[in-house]
Design a protein around this motif. Structure first.
Motif, PDB file in Angstrom:
ATOM      1  N   GLY A  74       0.811  -1.216   0.000  1.00  0.00           N
ATOM      2  CA  GLY A  74       0.000   0.000   0.000  1.00  0.00           C
ATOM      3  C   GLY A  74       0.840   1.259   0.000  1.00  0.00           C
ATOM      4  O   GLY A  74       0.576   2.205  -0.751  1.00  0.00           O
ATOM      5  N   HIS A  75       1.881   1.294   0.836  1.00  0.00           N
ATOM      6  CA  HIS A  75       2.728   2.485   0.904  1.00  0.00           C
ATOM      7  C   HIS A  75       3.555   2.666  -0.370  1.00  0.00           C
ATOM      8  O   HIS A  75       3.822   3.800  -0.781  1.00  0.00           O
ATOM      9  CB  HIS A  75       3.638   2.391   2.127  1.00  0.00           C
ATOM     10  CG  HIS A  75       2.912   2.593   3.413  1.00  0.00           C
ATOM     11  ND1 HIS A  75       3.442   2.294   4.650  1.00  0.00           N
ATOM     12  CD2 HIS A  75       1.660   3.071   3.672  1.00  0.00           C
ATOM     13  CE1 HIS A  75       2.579   2.581   5.598  1.00  0.00           C
ATOM     14  NE2 HIS A  75       1.483   3.063   5.031  1.00  0.00           N
ATOM     15  N   THR A  76       3.989   1.569  -0.977  1.00  0.00           N
ATOM     16  CA  THR A  76       4.734   1.674  -2.233  1.00  0.00           C
ATOM     17  C   THR A  76       3.878   2.335  -3.310  1.00  0.00           C
ATOM     18  O   THR A  76       4.341   3.220  -4.046  1.00  0.00           O
ATOM     19  CB  THR A  76       5.194   0.283  -2.702  1.00  0.00           C
ATOM     20  OG1 THR A  76       6.096  -0.267  -1.751  1.00  0.00           O
ATOM     21  CG2 THR A  76       5.886   0.368  -4.056  1.00  0.00           C
ATOM     22  N   CYS A  77       2.631   1.917  -3.397  1.00  0.00           N
ATOM     23  CA  CYS A  77       1.740   2.492  -4.413  1.00  0.00           C
ATOM     24  C   CYS A  77       1.453   3.969  -4.134  1.00  0.00           C
ATOM     25  O   CYS A  77       1.408   4.791  -5.057  1.00  0.00           O
ATOM     26  CB  CYS A  77       0.441   1.697  -4.477  1.00  0.00           C
ATOM     27  SG  CYS A  77       0.639   0.028  -5.136  1.00  0.00           S
ATOM     28  N   LEU A  78       1.264   4.330  -2.873  1.00  0.00           N
ATOM     29  CA  LEU A  78       0.992   5.730  -2.544  1.00  0.00           C
ATOM     30  C   LEU A  78       2.145   6.633  -2.973  1.00  0.00           C
ATOM     31  O   LEU A  78       1.935   7.708  -3.562  1.00  0.00           O
ATOM     32  CB  LEU A  78       0.749   5.873  -1.038  1.00  0.00           C
ATOM     33  CG  LEU A  78      -0.591   5.368  -0.503  1.00  0.00           C
ATOM     34  CD1 LEU A  78      -0.630   5.498   1.011  1.00  0.00           C
ATOM     35  CD2 LEU A  78      -1.753   6.131  -1.120  1.00  0.00           C
ATOM     36  N   VAL A  79       3.370   6.218  -2.672  1.00  0.00           N
ATOM     37  CA  VAL A  79       4.530   7.030  -3.034  1.00  0.00           C
ATOM     38  C   VAL A  79       4.737   7.039  -4.548  1.00  0.00           C
ATOM     39  O   VAL A  79       5.066   8.070  -5.143  1.00  0.00           O
ATOM     40  CB  VAL A  79       5.784   6.518  -2.299  1.00  0.00           C
ATOM     41  CG1 VAL A  79       7.038   7.252  -2.787  1.00  0.00           C
ATOM     42  CG2 VAL A  79       5.629   6.694  -0.793  1.00  0.00           C
TER      43      VAL A  79
ATOM     44  N   PRO B 143       9.295  16.565  -0.424  1.00  0.00           N
ATOM     45  CA  PRO B 143       9.045  15.458   0.504  1.00  0.00           C
ATOM     46  C   PRO B 143       7.549  15.255   0.729  1.00  0.00           C
ATOM     47  O   PRO B 143       6.772  16.218   0.713  1.00  0.00           O
ATOM     48  CB  PRO B 143       9.755  15.902   1.788  1.00  0.00           C
ATOM     49  CG  PRO B 143      10.777  16.889   1.334  1.00  0.00           C
ATOM     50  CD  PRO B 143      10.164  17.592   0.156  1.00  0.00           C
ATOM     51  N   PRO B 144       7.128  14.024   0.943  1.00  0.00           N
ATOM     52  CA  PRO B 144       5.691  13.759   1.122  1.00  0.00           C
ATOM     53  C   PRO B 144       5.131  14.337   2.407  1.00  0.00           C
ATOM     54  O   PRO B 144       3.927  14.600   2.489  1.00  0.00           O
ATOM     55  CB  PRO B 144       5.616  12.229   1.114  1.00  0.00           C
ATOM     56  CG  PRO B 144       6.982  11.778   1.519  1.00  0.00           C
ATOM     57  CD  PRO B 144       7.936  12.798   0.984  1.00  0.00           C
ATOM     58  N   THR B 145       5.974  14.524   3.413  1.00  0.00           N
ATOM     59  CA  THR B 145       5.531  15.099   4.687  1.00  0.00           C
ATOM     60  C   THR B 145       6.580  16.098   5.160  1.00  0.00           C
ATOM     61  O   THR B 145       7.667  16.208   4.600  1.00  0.00           O
ATOM     62  CB  THR B 145       5.330  14.009   5.761  1.00  0.00           C
ATOM     63  OG1 THR B 145       6.541  13.264   5.908  1.00  0.00           O
ATOM     64  CG2 THR B 145       4.197  13.070   5.371  1.00  0.00           C
ATOM     65  N   LEU B 146       6.266  16.800   6.225  1.00  0.00           N
ATOM     66  CA  LEU B 146       7.142  17.850   6.745  1.00  0.00           C
ATOM     67  C   LEU B 146       7.988  17.339   7.904  1.00  0.00           C
ATOM     68  O   LEU B 146       8.157  18.032   8.927  1.00  0.00           O
ATOM     69  CB  LEU B 146       6.303  19.056   7.183  1.00  0.00           C
ATOM     70  CG  LEU B 146       5.446  19.712   6.102  1.00  0.00           C
ATOM     71  CD1 LEU B 146       4.631  20.854   6.687  1.00  0.00           C
ATOM     72  CD2 LEU B 146       6.309  20.205   4.950  1.00  0.00           C
TER      73      LEU B 146
END
Length: 749
Positions: free
Chosen positions: A346-351, A458-461
């Protein structure tokens, strides 16, 4: 039109550009800076297909930035006539309402003269966005952010990096010391055993070698003027002394414990078989000196046991052990491993979706039936919650049935309960925090590097939030604050699980003396969680069949009061397995019905919403009950497999080669988002989504995540467990078991 091309045409008409732009323009005109322009990004095809990255080539630009001495390595025939640097610009582009109903955020990479400032780049972008020809499409370009080469992050100046280096160096040193000491003990044991088998010197063969090598536990009344156990004594020296042993005079070698000479004052009688009777101490044969943790009978002091806690050989054997102790259920190992694979998918696909040049492809694949497996990967976390609740309940009841907790706390009543709660929470904190802190530091440093040096955002801070709010993570309360301020976004699970653990311990302590009240409390919390989730979902018009599963992350997804259901179901299942001792007799029809209903429940949760449109009330009910329903289906799987009705499912989930991967699940959960981010943020250009390349990337992320998780586990997690075992009040009794007494630690790992 590229930014450099526009500059060449328009620079002479804009006084806001610095004087060095004239030199750049002339270099473009005489063909001496074309390679610099070629390294810059510009509009490319696929804008309407989701291409928001016009990155150019940062690596090519940095190669061009080398000095003339490195021209041969740069791939350029002639170096640029001026120093160059790579700039990353974030802009908002607005075209017609049909093409861009909302603003599109685009990342552009520019290879420009290194002397350029942020104001120069902004002026250049304004020039390139002019629409003065009849064929030009109306457009609005707003520069939101400019990252210049001068802002590149250098980790040598970061205090967090210094701490990471110091901690890593200290841990590596301890691992070297512990492993060397462990190997030395193994060598000494083999040497003494070899001497005994070959006869050796008569006086050495007559000496109590088994005591030295941990085959017996016989603490002497005095050793070096202090209490000590002779279990980790060094090999005997060649000098010998005489000791009177009952009716015989025996010659004992000189013995050393932690480098200090030890005198054994043992008044023993020796039988014909060579057995020694200890009137003041107890001989306890050690049946399995080669088992994992067996060396706890070799060490004789805190320093020795601490050193062995960092032994790579010892900890690797523990992780790779293909057997399980009485403190776990084999089926859970398979569930952990498969759930972890699901989380990584799931995380691989999101990124991958975020850093692709065809983001609109996501909308295409999301309409495919089997993509629901990925979009519903959130249920994998419910499996972790269920397992945690099951273990904390099952192992707590099993432990309290075998020992009197009041003897451990040395008190009674409310004070005993409070001490028990504090002890359990302290153990969990010590068990989880060491690898957690280390990975948190890695995340902070790497996200700073990516923010300043990567062409991607970056995806988050984390580069901002981790230095400011790391203490929330260490206290496991970060889900009680807004998600925009969260460090390590995926750590929400650890916070929720720890909060559930605290609640679960209170309920379990209450259940020992007031079981009915504990049951009512559990039911009350479960129903309250359902009602709260339903209310939030209804108020926000959340539609699981349409909305992104993470759409209400800050309101539903990560909040403990909405995710409590699976944990409480797991606690209930743990109590059932304890009360029945994993022995439940069921009719064949009941078994078939159980497997049919659980399978239908799991499949309907995964694929049942495909192509449906739920009403707001139905959607709220689904959001409220779906996670608990998943846990109930998992409950049947675990109960059936644990009581002999699992068939091939139990054979798969209990397959022993999965045990090592299951034991590092906690570390794999910590490090896998970091691996995924490193893979994406180090790219020079965006991905192009496709099923084949995503599959390859996913498999690579799995392998890299587990390799790194084994390393982190060996360095931090396994030593923490071993050190806590030293402090455990019943550790000597636990030495005869295969696994350390971590019954109070039902984490994902």
């Amino acid at each position: 039109m590229g930014a450099e091309e526009s500059m060449g045409c328009e620079a002479n008409r804009d006084s806001r550009l610095s004087p060095h732009w004239t030199k750049y323009k002339s270099s473009l005109m005489n063909n001496s800076a074309f390679e610099v322009a070629d390294a810059s990004g510009r509009y490319a095809s696929g804008f309407l297909w989701g291409n928001n990255y016009w990155t150019g080539s940062g690596s090519y630009c940095r190669m061009l930035a080398k000095s003339e001495d490195d021209v041969s390595d740069s791939g350029s025939s002639d170096p640029p006539p001026f120093p160059v640097g790579f700039y990353s610009v974030k802009i908002e582009v607005i075209l017609t309402k049909k093409l861009t109903p909302t603003g599109r955020y685009v990342r552009i990479g520019l290879c420009l003269p290194a002397e350029c400032s942020s104001e120069d780049v902004i002026a250049l972008m304004r020039i390139s966005s002019r629409t003065e020809t009849a064929l030009a499409m109306p457009r609005t370009v707003q520069v939101l952010e400019v990252k210049t080469p001068a802002e590149y992050y250098t980790f040598w100046t970061d205090p967090t990096f210094h701490v990471l280096v110091a901690v890593t160096s200290a841990v590596v040193l301890l691992m070297v010391i512990g492993t060397s000491y462990d190997l030395w003990l193994e060598y000494a044991k083999g040497r003494v055993a070899g001497d005994a088998e070959s006869g050796g010197r008569p006086e050495e063969a007559d000496a109590p070698a088994p005591i030295l090598m941990g085959a017996y536990q016989c603490p002497p009344p005095h050793a070096a003027s202090r209490k000590a156990r002779p279990e980790a004594m060094e090999p005997p020296a060649r000098e010998e002394r005489e000791e009177t042993a009952g009716r015989k005079t025996r010659r004992f070698p000189s013995i050393f414990c932690l480098g200090l000479p030890v005198t054994l004052n043992l008044q023993t009688s020796v039988t014909e078989r060579g057995d020694k009777d200890c009137p003041d101490v107890m001989y306890q044969p050690k049946d399995d000196t080669s088992s994992i943790g067996g060396y706890s009978d070799i060490v004789a002091g805190l320093a020795s046991e601490t050193a062995l806690s960092f032994s790579i050989r010892r900890n690797l054997a523990t992780i790779a052990d293909h057997t399980v102790g009485s403190d776990t259920l084999p089926t859970l190992h398979g569930l952990r491993f498969l759930s972890m694979l699901w989380v990584i998918l799931g995380h691989t696909c999101l990124v991958a979706f975020k850093y692709s040049d065809n983001m609109a492809y996501r909308g295409v694949v999301e309409k495919e039936f089997f993509f629901q497996t990925i979009s519903n990967a959130a249920f994998s976390v419910d499996t972790f919650f269920f397992i945690s609740g099951l273990l904390v309940s099952f192992l707590y009841f099993r432990t309290t049935s075998k020992l009197d907790v009041k003897q451990l706390t040395r008190t009674t009543g409310a004070k005993s309960n409070i001490l028990q709660f504090v002890g359990l929470m302290a153990y969990r904190f010590g068990r989880l925090t060491a690898p957690y802190l280390f990975v948190l530091g890695l995340v902070e440093v790497t996200m700073k590097i990516f923010y300043h040096n990567s062409v991607f955002e970056p995806p988050t801070l984390d580069h901002i939030n981790c230095p400011k709010y790391w203490w929330r993570n260490i206290l496991y309360i970060n889900t009680l604050f807004p998600v925009k301020d969260m460090c390590m976004l995926w750590s929400w699970y650890l916070a929720d699980d720890t909060q559930f653990y605290a609640l679960g311990i209170i309920i379990l302590i209450l259940a020992v003396s007031h079981f009915r009240l504990a049951a009512v409390t559990t039911a009350t919390f479960l129903i309250s969680s359902w009602c709260t989730t339903a209310f939030i979902a209804f108020q926000n018009n959340h539609l699981p069949s349409v909305n992104d599963p993470l759409a209400l992350f800050d309101k539903i997804y990560d909040k403990p009061w909405t995710r409590l259901g699976p944990y409480l179901v797991g606690m209930s299942v743990g109590w059932i397995l304890f009360k029945t001792n994993c022995r439940i007799r069921m009719h064949l029809g009941a078994v078939a019905a159980g497997w049919t209903l659980s399978s239908l429940c799991l499949l309907s949760l995964l694929y049942g919403l495909y192509g449906t449109n739920l009403s707001p009330a139905t959607a709220a009910a689904y959001s409220s009950l779906s996670h608990t329903a998943w846990a109930l289906a998992m409950a049947w799987v675990v109960i059936a497999c644990s009581t002999g009705y699992g068939g091939w499912v139990n054979s798969l989930l209990s397959w022993s080669p999965l045990y090592p991967f299951s034991r590092v699940t906690y570390c794999a959960y910590l490090v896998h988002p970091l691996v995924i981010r490193i893979t994406a943020m180090n790219m020079d250009s965006p991905l192009h989504l496709g099923k084949d390349n995503i599959t390859i990337i996913y498999l690579g992320n799995v392998v890299a995540s587990y390799v790194l998780s084994f390393m982190v586990s060996l360095a931090f997690e396994a030593p923490a467990v071993a050190l806590l075992k030293i402090l455990h009040p019943k550790r000597h009794k636990a030495d005869n078991e295969q696994n350390p007494p971590h019954y109070i630690d039902p984490t994902v790992g």
